[in-house]
Design an enzyme around this catalytic site. Structure first.
Site: not given
Ligand code: GLU
Length: 469
Positions: A238-240, A242
């Site tokens: 996920s966006k976490r 990067g």
């Protein structure tokens, strides 16, 4: 048989890493088999589909070089076709109208859940003929009650599902629009898709789709359900973690060649080989070598591949991407050294093209100010004589080459009886604005005499100002 594969994204966001890898696998298999690759935009969810997402997906595919042979097709443009086939199934008794109000179905499902059963439509309207006049209805597919659906999956082996586990799927909503699973089936058939390569999140749809295909008299394609990509911490990517959007990798300075090579290895292998050119990937790829287990993202490896390609690809190819990064910085590279020559001296000093552009700006424009630390350390009064002396030597060079520049710097140090660093470091800060650059001879060689004279002057002024303040 011609192999036809497809990539069928829903345009509800950018092209993410998982989607890109699925597209790549699909594309590689087609290329390996000399077949056709179809791009299909699954935009039936009108609320969530956007033109911006369509553009982003097409841009991502193009950036990766995954060109499609047919399409893009849009499902929203094919509603007449879906409708025609739904009518056909109704007429043949392979589908039926269901008048059950949504609240009633909800209540049934709740009760099933309370009893610990799997919530499912109980087939209430399957055989009823007492259709109420003017009441809203959905159309359901009459799923076989008995028998087994067998999926021969290239990645997961044989999967068997009992028909009694499947309820009668809605193929047309009460507003008259066809549902997702039905559109996919019709499209795969009409587009002649022979191999469906898609994410494992669709595996539950597959037996239903096979039943509908069979009801339509359509051939059943072969399947390959690709596993998930996890972040480097083992959690769902996920966006976490990067960048998850493919275009973010461009923005961050990765070459498409590196991203492709990275993606192909994320779940597929050929011995212990790590580096694959596009041609090699095409030649060696096969669906059966895709791993059924989830793959974990590894940014270090992506960086390693990016460095490999920056160093080994023809510089004129790398330059096509590097120029974009300079443009993002507002730096015009039309005047100044060739991008190829900058790549030659910077490629093994950076991780990304973005970084390369950032640290190479001084080749194309005067830097705004000296790096504070470097200036403090190296532009001191003791640097005045070496700078003046080296400036004079460089100005009088007849031939402008790295060797001649090297000589000039050497000679200056010799004559002043100081170490090379006492000349080199102030000169480096003067010319590049910072204490970090490739070796001075090649760096200076990419600039011209006037630029260097000017920049040394600027450094001398800085030293003078410093003395007077
Ligand atoms: N549109 C689906 C998605 O984006 C893919 C459907 C398929 O490949 O069958 O997840």
């Amino acid at each position: 048989m011609t192999v036809v594969t497809r990539f069928a994204p829903s345009p509800t966001g950018y092209l993410h890493v998982g989607g890109a890898r699925t597209a790549l696998y699909s594309w590689l298999y087609t290329k390996n088999q000399g077949g056709e690759f179809v791009l299909r935009i699954e935009d039936t969810d009108i609320e969530r589909s956007t033109q911006a997402a369509i553009d982003a997906i097409l841009e991502g595919m193009q950036w990766l070089g995954l060109e499609w042979d047919k399409g893009p097709y849009y499902q929203t443009k094919r509603f007449d076709r879906y409708k025609e086939l739904i009518e056909q199934l109704l007429a043949e008794g392979k589908a039926y109208k269901c008048f059950m109000p949504a609240e009633e179905l909800d209540a049934i499902r709740e009760a099933q859940k309370e009893r610990g059963e799997k919530p499912r439509y109980p087939g209430t309207w399957r055989d009823r003929t007492d259709h109420p006049e003017g009441q809203p209805f959905v159309i359901r597919f009459r799923n076989p009650l008995e028998g087994t659906v067998v999926i021969k999956d290239h990645i997961r082996g044989t999967i068997e599902i009992q028909n009694e586990e499947l309820d009668d799927l809605i193929i047309q909503r009460s507003d008259g629009t066809p549902t997702y699973n039905f559109c996919v089936v019709v499209d795969d058939w009409d587009m002649g898709v022979s191999h469906v390569v898609r994410g494992e999140d669709h595996i539950n749809n597959t037996p239903r789709q096979i039943n509908i295909l069979e009801a339509l008299g359509a051939p059943v394609p072969e399947y390959a359900h690709v596993s998930m990509i996890l972040g480097d911490d083992g959690k769902k990517l996920s966006k976490r973690h990067g960048a998850v959007s493919v275009m973010q990798y461009r923005d961050d300075g990765y070459l498409p060649e590196a991203v492709l090579n990275y993606l192909v290895r994320l779940g597929w292998s050929h011995g212990d080989q790590e580096i694959f050119s596009k041609e090699e990937m095409i030649e060696l790829f096969n669906l059966d070598a895709i791993s059924p287990s989830a793959s974990a993202f590894n940014t270090e490896k992506l960086i390693w591949l990016n460095q490999h390609y920056m160093k080994t690809m023809p510089a004129e190819e790398v330059a096509k991407h590097l120029v974009w990064h300079f443009e993002q910085l507002g730096v015009d590279t039309a005047n100044g050294p060739s991008l190829e020559s900058v790549i030659a001296i910077q490629a093994d000093r950076v991780k990304t093209l973005k970084e390369m552009a950032e640290i190479s700006q001084y080749f194309y424009k005067e830097y705004d100010s000296f790096d504070e630390k470097a200036a403090k350390k190296h532009l001191r009064p003791v640097a005045k004589d070496p700078l003046e002396a080296v400036a004079a030597k460089l100005a009088s060079l007849e031939q402008w080459s790295a060797e001649a520049i090297h000589e000039a710097i050497n000679k200056t140090a010799e004559e002043l009886e100081v170490g090379m660093g006492k000349v080199g470091m102030p000169l480096r800060v003067a010319v590049t604005g910072s204490g970090n650059s490739p070796s001075l001879d090649v760096t200076l060689n990419l600039l011209n005499k006037e630029q260097i004279a000017q920049r040394i002057d600027k450094a001398l002024k800085f030293i003078a100002d410093r003395e007077n303040s």
